[in-house]
Design a protein around this motif. Sequence first.
Motif, mmCIF file in Angstrom:
data_model
loop_
_atom_site.group_PDB
_atom_site.id
_atom_site.type_symbol
_atom_site.label_atom_id
_atom_site.label_comp_id
_atom_site.label_asym_id
_atom_site.label_seq_id
_atom_site.Cartn_x
_atom_site.Cartn_y
_atom_site.Cartn_z
ATOM 1 N N MET A 197 0.840 -1.190 0.000
ATOM 2 C CA MET A 197 0.000 0.000 0.000
ATOM 3 C C MET A 197 0.883 1.251 0.000
ATOM 4 N N GLN A 198 0.555 2.190 -0.848
ATOM 5 C CA GLN A 198 1.301 3.445 -0.922
ATOM 6 C C GLN A 198 0.783 4.402 0.149
ATOM 7 N N ILE A 199 1.670 4.821 1.036
ATOM 8 C CA ILE A 199 1.320 5.723 2.134
ATOM 9 C C ILE A 199 1.538 7.158 1.679
ATOM 10 N N PRO A 200 0.577 8.068 1.936
ATOM 11 C CA PRO A 200 0.817 9.485 1.632
ATOM 12 C C PRO A 200 2.009 9.978 2.467
ATOM 13 N N LEU A 201 3.081 10.374 1.793
ATOM 14 C CA LEU A 201 4.334 10.691 2.461
ATOM 15 C C LEU A 201 4.795 12.100 2.125
ATOM 16 N N GLN A 202 5.240 12.811 3.150
ATOM 17 C CA GLN A 202 5.825 14.142 2.976
ATOM 18 C C GLN A 202 7.201 14.117 3.635
ATOM 19 N N VAL A 203 8.244 14.413 2.860
ATOM 20 C CA VAL A 203 9.615 14.401 3.366
ATOM 21 C C VAL A 203 10.155 15.822 3.323
ATOM 22 N N THR A 204 10.704 16.278 4.451
ATOM 23 C CA THR A 204 11.304 17.610 4.534
ATOM 24 C C THR A 204 12.721 17.473 5.057
ATOM 25 N N LEU A 205 13.675 18.061 4.339
ATOM 26 C CA LEU A 205 15.063 18.095 4.780
ATOM 27 C C LEU A 205 15.389 19.530 5.160
ATOM 28 N N LYS A 206 15.705 19.768 6.437
ATOM 29 C CA LYS A 206 15.985 21.120 6.921
ATOM 30 C C LYS A 206 17.481 21.287 7.190
ATOM 31 N N ASP A 207 17.994 22.473 6.879
ATOM 32 C CA ASP A 207 19.392 22.821 7.145
ATOM 33 C C ASP A 207 20.377 21.849 6.509
ATOM 34 N N MET A 208 20.000 21.309 5.365
ATOM 35 C CA MET A 208 20.872 20.392 4.637
ATOM 36 C C MET A 208 20.448 20.352 3.178
ATOM 37 N N PRO A 209 21.350 20.000 2.285
ATOM 38 C CA PRO A 209 20.992 19.949 0.862
ATOM 39 C C PRO A 209 20.043 18.789 0.554
ATOM 40 N N GLN A 210 19.252 18.951 -0.483
ATOM 41 C CA GLN A 210 18.351 17.879 -0.914
ATOM 42 C C GLN A 210 19.183 16.662 -1.295
ATOM 43 N N SER A 211 18.696 15.482 -0.965
ATOM 44 C CA SER A 211 19.403 14.246 -1.264
ATOM 45 C C SER A 211 18.406 13.198 -1.727
ATOM 46 N N GLU A 212 18.548 12.781 -2.977
ATOM 47 C CA GLU A 212 17.655 11.761 -3.518
ATOM 48 C C GLU A 212 17.860 10.431 -2.798
ATOM 49 N N ALA A 213 19.091 10.128 -2.393
ATOM 50 C CA ALA A 213 19.374 8.875 -1.689
ATOM 51 C C ALA A 213 18.673 8.834 -0.333
ATOM 52 N N VAL A 214 18.707 9.952 0.388
ATOM 53 C CA VAL A 214 18.050 10.018 1.695
ATOM 54 C C VAL A 214 16.539 9.896 1.520
ATOM 55 N N GLU A 215 15.981 10.632 0.562
ATOM 56 C CA GLU A 215 14.536 10.565 0.334
ATOM 57 C C GLU A 215 14.110 9.165 -0.104
ATOM 58 N N SER A 216 14.923 8.518 -0.904
ATOM 59 C CA SER A 216 14.617 7.158 -1.357
ATOM 60 C C SER A 216 14.595 6.188 -0.177
ATOM 61 N N ARG A 217 15.566 6.316 0.744
ATOM 62 C CA ARG A 217 15.602 5.442 1.918
ATOM 63 C C ARG A 217 14.362 5.664 2.791
ATOM 64 N N ILE A 218 13.954 6.919 2.939
ATOM 65 C CA ILE A 218 12.775 7.237 3.748
ATOM 66 C C ILE A 218 11.526 6.644 3.108
ATOM 67 N N ARG A 219 11.392 6.769 1.788
ATOM 68 C CA ARG A 219 10.226 6.184 1.094
ATOM 69 C C ARG A 219 10.187 4.669 1.271
ATOM 70 N N GLU A 220 11.344 4.043 1.166
ATOM 71 C CA GLU A 220 11.438 2.597 1.330
ATOM 72 C C GLU A 220 10.972 2.178 2.726
ATOM 73 N N LYS A 221 11.449 2.897 3.751
ATOM 74 C CA LYS A 221 11.064 2.579 5.128
ATOM 75 C C LYS A 221 9.583 2.864 5.371
ATOM 76 N N ALA A 222 9.073 3.951 4.808
ATOM 77 C CA ALA A 222 7.665 4.314 5.002
ATOM 78 C C ALA A 222 6.745 3.287 4.356
ATOM 79 N N ASP A 223 7.121 2.791 3.189
ATOM 80 C CA ASP A 223 6.289 1.788 2.518
ATOM 81 C C ASP A 223 6.158 0.523 3.356
ATOM 82 N N LYS A 224 7.209 0.186 4.109
ATOM 83 C CA LYS A 224 7.167 -1.015 4.950
ATOM 84 C C LYS A 224 6.194 -0.865 6.118
ATOM 85 N N LEU A 225 5.885 0.368 6.520
ATOM 86 C CA LEU A 225 4.951 0.576 7.631
ATOM 87 C C LEU A 225 3.568 0.027 7.303
ATOM 88 N N GLY A 226 3.216 0.024 6.027
ATOM 89 C CA GLY A 226 1.907 -0.490 5.613
ATOM 90 C C GLY A 226 1.696 -1.956 5.940
#
Length: 113
Positions: free
Chosen positions: A1-30
């Motif tokens: 199941m796809q969870i509605p996800l909002q990722v915010t990175l503060k005081d640091m540059p955007q990172s596709e690798a970090v966002e990808s890891r967060i999406r992967e972990k969030a999907d497992k919560l389902g």
Amino acid sequence: MQIPLQVTLKDMPQSEAVESRIREKADKLGRFYDKINSCRVVVESPQRHQHQGKLYSVRIDLTVPGAELVANRAQDEDIYVAIRDAFVAITRQLEDFARRQRGEVKTHTAPGA
């Protein structure tokens, strides 16, 4: 199941690798609870002038029917360790919440009753 996800990175540059890891972990919560309304993840590196290195902190706000679960104590010098620890904490809370919803949690009676 796809969870509605909002990722915010503060005081640091955007990172596709970090966002990808967060999406992967969030999907497992389902897997633990299929009625998640939303998941907000904030990763920040607030210390700018520290000699030992940066500490990354991760906060997860998970909205489920009738409750909001929050994990905000994960801090580490390694951003991926901080993300992992935050998701371990929120997963534990979600599992406990799901058990309570299903009525699987034992209730203790008062002594002498």
